[in-house]
Scaffold this active site. Sequence first.
Site, PDB file in Angstrom:
ATOM      1  N   THR A 255     -31.742  21.712  -4.279  1.00 20.17           N
ATOM      2  CA  THR A 255     -32.188  22.636  -5.314  1.00 20.17           C
ATOM      3  C   THR A 255     -31.643  22.211  -6.658  1.00 20.17           C
ATOM      4  OG1 THR A 255     -30.268  24.113  -5.224  1.00 20.17           O
ATOM      5  CG2 THR A 255     -32.066  24.531  -3.659  1.00 20.17           C
ATOM      6  N   ASP A 256     -32.289  22.685  -7.712  1.00 15.29           N
ATOM      7  CA  ASP A 256     -31.646  22.675  -9.007  1.00 15.29           C
ATOM      8  C   ASP A 256     -30.528  23.716  -8.950  1.00 15.29           C
ATOM      9  OD1 ASP A 256     -31.026  22.229 -11.660  1.00 15.29           O
ATOM     10  OD2 ASP A 256     -33.102  22.344 -12.342  1.00 15.29           O
ATOM     11  N   TRP A 257     -29.632  23.673  -9.905  1.00 13.08           N
ATOM     12  CA  TRP A 257     -28.435  24.508  -9.833  1.00 13.08           C
ATOM     13  C   TRP A 257     -28.801  25.988  -9.988  1.00 13.08           C
ATOM     14  CZ3 TRP A 257     -27.928  19.923  -8.655  1.00 13.08           C
ATOM     15  CH2 TRP A 257     -26.713  19.289  -8.423  1.00 13.08           C
ATOM     16  N   GLY A 258     -28.668  26.723  -8.879  1.00 13.57           N
ATOM     17  CA  GLY A 258     -29.045  28.126  -8.853  1.00 13.57           C
ATOM     18  C   GLY A 258     -30.490  28.357  -8.474  1.00 13.57           C
ATOM     19  N   GLY A 259     -31.152  27.344  -7.945  1.00 12.99           N
ATOM     20  CA  GLY A 259     -32.574  27.453  -7.649  1.00 12.99           C
ATOM     21  C   GLY A 259     -32.913  27.969  -6.268  1.00 12.99           C
TER      22      GLY A 259
END
Length: 538
Positions: A255-259
């Site tokens: 994931t992207d950070w926090g995705g």
Amino acid sequence: MRFPLFLFVCAATCPLFALVPDSEAEGLARTVLARMTLEEKAMMTGGSGTMTLAALPRLGLAREWTFADSSSTVRAKMSRWDWSYCGTNDEATALVSLSGLASTWNADLARRHGEIIGEEARDRGVDQMLGPGLNLMRTPLGGRKWEYLGEDPVLAARLCVPIIRGVQSRDVASTVKHFVLNDQELARDSVDTHCSARAFNEIYLLPFRAAIEEAGALSVMTSYNRVDGEWASESPRLLQDVLRGRLGFKGLVMTDWGGQHSTVRAANNGAGLEMHWGQGIRFNYQAISNRFPLAEAVRRGDVSEQIVDDMAFRTLYVMAKTGFLGGRARFAGSRNTREHREFARQEAGEAIVLLKNDRKLLPLEVSRIRRLAVVGLRADERQCNKGCSAEAKPPYEVTPFAGLRARFSAAEVALYPLPISAAEAAKEEVVADISDAVRAGAHAEMEKNGSVAVDEAALKRDLEAADAVVVFTGMELGWGAGRESEGGDRPTMKGRPGEDGAVRKVLDWVGGKAVVVVRCGSPVEYTWWDEAKTVLNM
């Protein structure tokens, strides 16, 4: 034919670094996986910190696997549990942005660009680079377009392949991002994107296809947005049908950070590694509290252990491909070398585009310039430490003004502000309302741009007395009007408030001997084209 001695010595003593063959990497990953507990498998699906995966010494993972951001540098070291920087000896060469690299149309430069990123990453102990970015310029207002390879999918596809091959030739995993249809920053973590099948396949998917099928990218980062109602990071259509099915992707999905938005749904729909700032990692493995939500879901029967095995295997497979797992000698790396600096200068030079030279004013002859006027204070403002995830920390930065002073060392080189009045700046400082901004794909927040008091009569006299005038305008990195950055789109096609009129004013005074330099990572609107005789884009 005689074989030069030094080449013979190099061939005999220097290891030929290349990714570990698939069969060997898969075998090693499965051997380690078979020895893992359920909790240890879960640890391979969630970060142990903002930019790390956990070490498991008993299984051969002697240290943490380390990530770094950017497609054009190795970002400064980040803290384990938050977004702050914590490094000291973490400077890295700042290469040209990908929008600049795309302007070169040069695949050989792209290959060396990737190699240098890999070399500097290895010198820093970084195992996986979070780049290159492959999203396209769907809207020219996109705040992050300077990080990407432009609006043409074929050009992006052709240039991303050598970049990825270059990075991975140095035993560093490359991560293509953001999969997929993440082409605006406004409301990027809530917007629902819709796209026809033809546009999806022929335009937006094309660079990712090349990255996977031709370059063998080892990792894919999902995007924040929804696609047809489903989070891209948890979409079975995108992750299972398209990415793994049609494209045959074997590597790590992250994931992207926090995705990531769930534990069970994400795992069952094809997700992989969850990343966030350290304390925010919570769905798969919580390092800060030593909890294992994904393992708990398996024990409840909500997720099969086979799915977790596949998720952990993909992480281990990438580690094995780069030699991190298995003990193979890896590329040692180097950083901030003379060759890297010279390449950065060459690459940036080729990225400059001559748009207009009607009076053959360029190149300026050093011997004929006694007085050079540089207009626009941002010509002497450093940019590398701006822009969020792609910001750089080079050992030094030469501003355009400093470069001109060095080039014309025997001349008088003076820096002047653009003639922007407060009234002119205020005229452009407007967005009708937030609904208009949203429809335009714009960031609704506007910065109040102060103007510098200028004695226009004195400025006009100085510019008329100069042998040449170089005017700097366009965009800069950061937040606000006339700026580009991750996290927000531009509110308008214009540059900084009042600048367009100020450039026209300068051209009215000294148009024939003025060189206008437009610095931008995406298109900017101007009204002075007909008056300008010499224009550069950089």
